[in-house]
Design a protein around this motif. Sequence first.
Motif, PDB file in Angstrom:
ATOM      1  N   VAL A  66      17.597  20.386  15.838  1.00  0.00           N
ATOM      2  CA  VAL A  66      18.785  20.591  16.675  1.00  0.00           C
ATOM      3  C   VAL A  66      19.637  19.317  16.714  1.00  0.00           C
ATOM      4  CG1 VAL A  66      19.577  21.072  19.021  1.00  0.00           C
ATOM      5  CG2 VAL A  66      17.783  22.479  18.000  1.00  0.00           C
ATOM      6  N   LEU A  67      19.002  18.156  16.718  1.00  0.00           N
ATOM      7  CA  LEU A  67      19.769  16.906  16.644  1.00  0.00           C
ATOM      8  C   LEU A  67      20.564  16.828  15.340  1.00  0.00           C
ATOM      9  CD1 LEU A  67      17.289  14.287  18.147  1.00  0.00           C
ATOM     10  CD2 LEU A  67      19.523  14.945  19.060  1.00  0.00           C
ATOM     11  N   TRP A  68      19.936  17.189  14.234  1.00  0.00           N
ATOM     12  CA  TRP A  68      20.646  17.211  12.955  1.00  0.00           C
ATOM     13  C   TRP A  68      21.779  18.235  12.986  1.00  0.00           C
ATOM     14  CZ3 TRP A  68      21.167  14.291   8.734  1.00  0.00           C
ATOM     15  CH2 TRP A  68      20.219  13.285   8.509  1.00  0.00           C
ATOM     16  N   ALA A  69      21.512  19.399  13.575  1.00  0.00           N
ATOM     17  CA  ALA A  69      22.564  20.424  13.675  1.00  0.00           C
ATOM     18  C   ALA A  69      23.746  19.894  14.482  1.00  0.00           C
ATOM     19  CB  ALA A  69      21.994  21.690  14.316  1.00  0.00           C
ATOM     20  N   THR A  70      23.437  19.158  15.536  1.00  0.00           N
ATOM     21  CA  THR A  70      24.494  18.554  16.349  1.00  0.00           C
ATOM     22  C   THR A  70      25.299  17.550  15.522  1.00  0.00           C
ATOM     23  OG1 THR A  70      23.164  18.861  18.334  1.00  0.00           O
ATOM     24  CG2 THR A  70      24.957  17.246  18.468  1.00  0.00           C
ATOM     25  N   ALA A  71      24.625  16.786  14.691  1.00  0.00           N
ATOM     26  CA  ALA A  71      25.335  15.838  13.818  1.00  0.00           C
ATOM     27  C   ALA A  71      26.239  16.577  12.838  1.00  0.00           C
ATOM     28  CB  ALA A  71      24.323  14.964  13.071  1.00  0.00           C
ATOM     29  N   TYR A  72      25.726  17.658  12.230  1.00  0.00           N
ATOM     30  CA  TYR A  72      26.584  18.441  11.323  1.00  0.00           C
ATOM     31  C   TYR A  72      27.783  19.008  12.074  1.00  0.00           C
ATOM     32  CZ  TYR A  72      22.851  18.375   7.807  1.00  0.00           C
ATOM     33  OH  TYR A  72      21.913  17.991   6.894  1.00  0.00           O
ATOM     34  N   TRP A  73      27.535  19.557  13.234  1.00  0.00           N
ATOM     35  CA  TRP A  73      28.594  20.175  14.023  1.00  0.00           C
ATOM     36  C   TRP A  73      29.635  19.133  14.434  1.00  0.00           C
ATOM     37  CZ3 TRP A  73      30.359  24.702  14.084  1.00  0.00           C
ATOM     38  CH2 TRP A  73      31.098  25.206  15.145  1.00  0.00           C
ATOM     39  N   THR A  74      29.179  17.888  14.663  1.00  0.00           N
ATOM     40  CA  THR A  74      30.073  16.807  15.080  1.00  0.00           C
ATOM     41  C   THR A  74      30.827  16.193  13.907  1.00  0.00           C
ATOM     42  OG1 THR A  74      28.602  16.285  16.923  1.00  0.00           O
ATOM     43  CG2 THR A  74      30.165  14.570  16.259  1.00  0.00           C
ATOM     44  N   PHE A  75      30.106  15.841  12.849  1.00  0.00           N
ATOM     45  CA  PHE A  75      30.697  15.081  11.748  1.00  0.00           C
ATOM     46  C   PHE A  75      31.233  15.942  10.608  1.00  0.00           C
ATOM     47  CE2 PHE A  75      27.574  12.061  13.604  1.00  0.00           C
ATOM     48  CZ  PHE A  75      28.475  11.120  14.055  1.00  0.00           C
ATOM     49  N   VAL A  76      30.766  17.176  10.521  1.00  0.00           N
ATOM     50  CA  VAL A  76      31.151  18.057   9.408  1.00  0.00           C
ATOM     51  C   VAL A  76      31.687  19.373   9.994  1.00  0.00           C
ATOM     52  CG1 VAL A  76      30.377  18.980   7.191  1.00  0.00           C
ATOM     53  CG2 VAL A  76      29.174  17.045   8.182  1.00  0.00           C
ATOM     54  N   PRO A  77      32.699  19.328  10.838  1.00  0.00           N
ATOM     55  CA  PRO A  77      33.109  20.512  11.592  1.00  0.00           C
ATOM     56  C   PRO A  77      33.682  21.650  10.753  1.00  0.00           C
ATOM     57  CG  PRO A  77      34.687  18.746  11.904  1.00  0.00           C
ATOM     58  CD  PRO A  77      33.538  18.172  11.133  1.00  0.00           C
ATOM     59  N   ASP A  78      34.290  21.345   9.632  1.00  0.00           N
ATOM     60  CA  ASP A  78      34.936  22.387   8.832  1.00  0.00           C
ATOM     61  C   ASP A  78      33.994  23.081   7.854  1.00  0.00           C
ATOM     62  OD1 ASP A  78      37.266  21.726  10.134  1.00  0.00           O
ATOM     63  OD2 ASP A  78      37.877  20.288   8.591  1.00  0.00           O
ATOM     64  N   GLU A  79      32.771  22.608   7.761  1.00  0.00           N
ATOM     65  CA  GLU A  79      31.833  23.142   6.774  1.00  0.00           C
ATOM     66  C   GLU A  79      31.004  24.319   7.305  1.00  0.00           C
ATOM     67  OE1 GLU A  79      31.097  21.830   3.520  1.00  0.00           O
ATOM     68  OE2 GLU A  79      32.848  20.548   3.715  1.00  0.00           O
ATOM     69  N   LEU A  80      30.728  24.328   8.590  1.00  0.00           N
ATOM     70  CA  LEU A  80      29.847  25.349   9.173  1.00  0.00           C
ATOM     71  C   LEU A  80      30.596  26.109  10.255  1.00  0.00           C
ATOM     72  CD1 LEU A  80      26.848  22.896   9.320  1.00  0.00           C
ATOM     73  CD2 LEU A  80      27.059  24.827   7.748  1.00  0.00           C
ATOM     74  N   GLU A  81      30.413  27.420  10.286  1.00  0.00           N
ATOM     75  CA  GLU A  81      31.230  28.281  11.144  1.00  0.00           C
ATOM     76  C   GLU A  81      30.848  28.239  12.618  1.00  0.00           C
ATOM     77  OE1 GLU A  81      31.509  32.231   9.612  1.00  0.00           O
ATOM     78  OE2 GLU A  81      31.997  31.524   7.602  1.00  0.00           O
ATOM     79  N   SER A  82      29.596  27.947  12.925  1.00  0.00           N
ATOM     80  CA  SER A  82      29.146  27.945  14.318  1.00  0.00           C
ATOM     81  C   SER A  82      27.991  26.966  14.476  1.00  0.00           C
ATOM     82  CB  SER A  82      28.679  29.344  14.732  1.00  0.00           C
ATOM     83  OG  SER A  82      27.521  29.711  14.002  1.00  0.00           O
ATOM     84  N   PHE A  83      27.673  26.651  15.737  1.00  0.00           N
ATOM     85  CA  PHE A  83      26.519  25.787  15.981  1.00  0.00           C
ATOM     86  C   PHE A  83      25.235  26.488  15.527  1.00  0.00           C
ATOM     87  CE2 PHE A  83      23.137  23.837  18.531  1.00  0.00           C
ATOM     88  CZ  PHE A  83      23.305  22.521  18.134  1.00  0.00           C
ATOM     89  N   GLU A  84      25.193  27.803  15.686  1.00  0.00           N
ATOM     90  CA  GLU A  84      24.034  28.571  15.218  1.00  0.00           C
ATOM     91  C   GLU A  84      23.867  28.421  13.703  1.00  0.00           C
ATOM     92  OE1 GLU A  84      22.405  33.159  15.005  1.00  0.00           O
ATOM     93  OE2 GLU A  84      24.168  32.716  16.208  1.00  0.00           O
ATOM     94  N   GLU A  85      24.956  28.488  12.976  1.00  0.00           N
ATOM     95  CA  GLU A  85      24.890  28.311  11.529  1.00  0.00           C
ATOM     96  C   GLU A  85      24.479  26.880  11.172  1.00  0.00           C
ATOM     97  OE1 GLU A  85      27.456  30.249   8.233  1.00  0.00           O
ATOM     98  OE2 GLU A  85      28.426  28.322   8.710  1.00  0.00           O
ATOM     99  N   ALA A  86      24.972  25.905  11.932  1.00  0.00           N
ATOM    100  CA  ALA A  86      24.570  24.511  11.714  1.00  0.00           C
ATOM    101  C   ALA A  86      23.073  24.346  11.958  1.00  0.00           C
ATOM    102  CB  ALA A  86      25.370  23.581  12.624  1.00  0.00           C
ATOM    103  N   THR A  87      22.556  25.016  12.983  1.00  0.00           N
ATOM    104  CA  THR A  87      21.120  24.939  13.284  1.00  0.00           C
ATOM    105  C   THR A  87      20.304  25.600  12.182  1.00  0.00           C
ATOM    106  OG1 THR A  87      21.620  24.921  15.647  1.00  0.00           O
ATOM    107  CG2 THR A  87      19.362  25.465  15.020  1.00  0.00           C
ATOM    108  N   TYR A  88      20.746  26.766  11.728  1.00  0.00           N
ATOM    109  CA  TYR A  88      20.051  27.447  10.624  1.00  0.00           C
ATOM    110  C   TYR A  88      20.052  26.562   9.373  1.00  0.00           C
ATOM    111  CZ  TYR A  88      19.406  30.545   6.647  1.00  0.00           C
ATOM    112  OH  TYR A  88      18.966  31.092   5.472  1.00  0.00           O
TER     113      TYR A  88
END
Length: 144
Positions: A66-88
Motif C-alpha cells: 500500500v505504501l508503494w501504491a501510494t507512491a505510484y498514486w502520488t508520483f505517477v498520477p497519469d499512469e494508473l486510473e485509481s488507487f485500487e489499480e495502483a494497489t493491484y
Amino acid sequence: MLILVLIGALMIAVTVVLHAVGTTAWVRHLVRRHGRSDGSWRPAAIYWVMISTALVMLLLHIAEVVLWATAYWTFVPDELESFEEATYFSFVTFTSLGYGDITLSSKWRLLSGIEALNGILLAGFSTALLFGVLARAWDTKKEG
C-alpha cells in the motif's frame, strides 16, 4: 532516471524500516508472551506462534504494498486510473508475479523494477524470520 532511483531508494528505506520495526516488535511480544527462560517457545504455543507470525508478516507486506501504491498514486498520477489499480499493480510488482495487464510507460518503468527488488528483499527477510521462529520450535520439540 535519477529521480526514479531516489524515489525507489526512499521507498526501500521506508519499507525496510517498517519491516524491521514491525518484526522486532512482534518477536519481542512473542518472547514475552510465549518464551521460556532458555529462549525456546512453550510447547503449547508453538503452532500459535508460527501461524500468528506468518499472519503478521503478511500484514506487514500488505502495508508495504500500500505504501508503494501510494507512491505510484502520488508520483505517477497519469499512469494508473485509481488507487485500487495502483494497489493491484503494486501487489503484482512487489510479489514479482508480473501479470503484465497493467504496465507503466517507459518513463516510469524503472520504478516498478525497484519495487520488485524491494519485494524480493523483504520476502527474504520474512522467510528468515519464519525460519528463526521455526528453529526455536524445533529446539522446543527436542527438549520436551
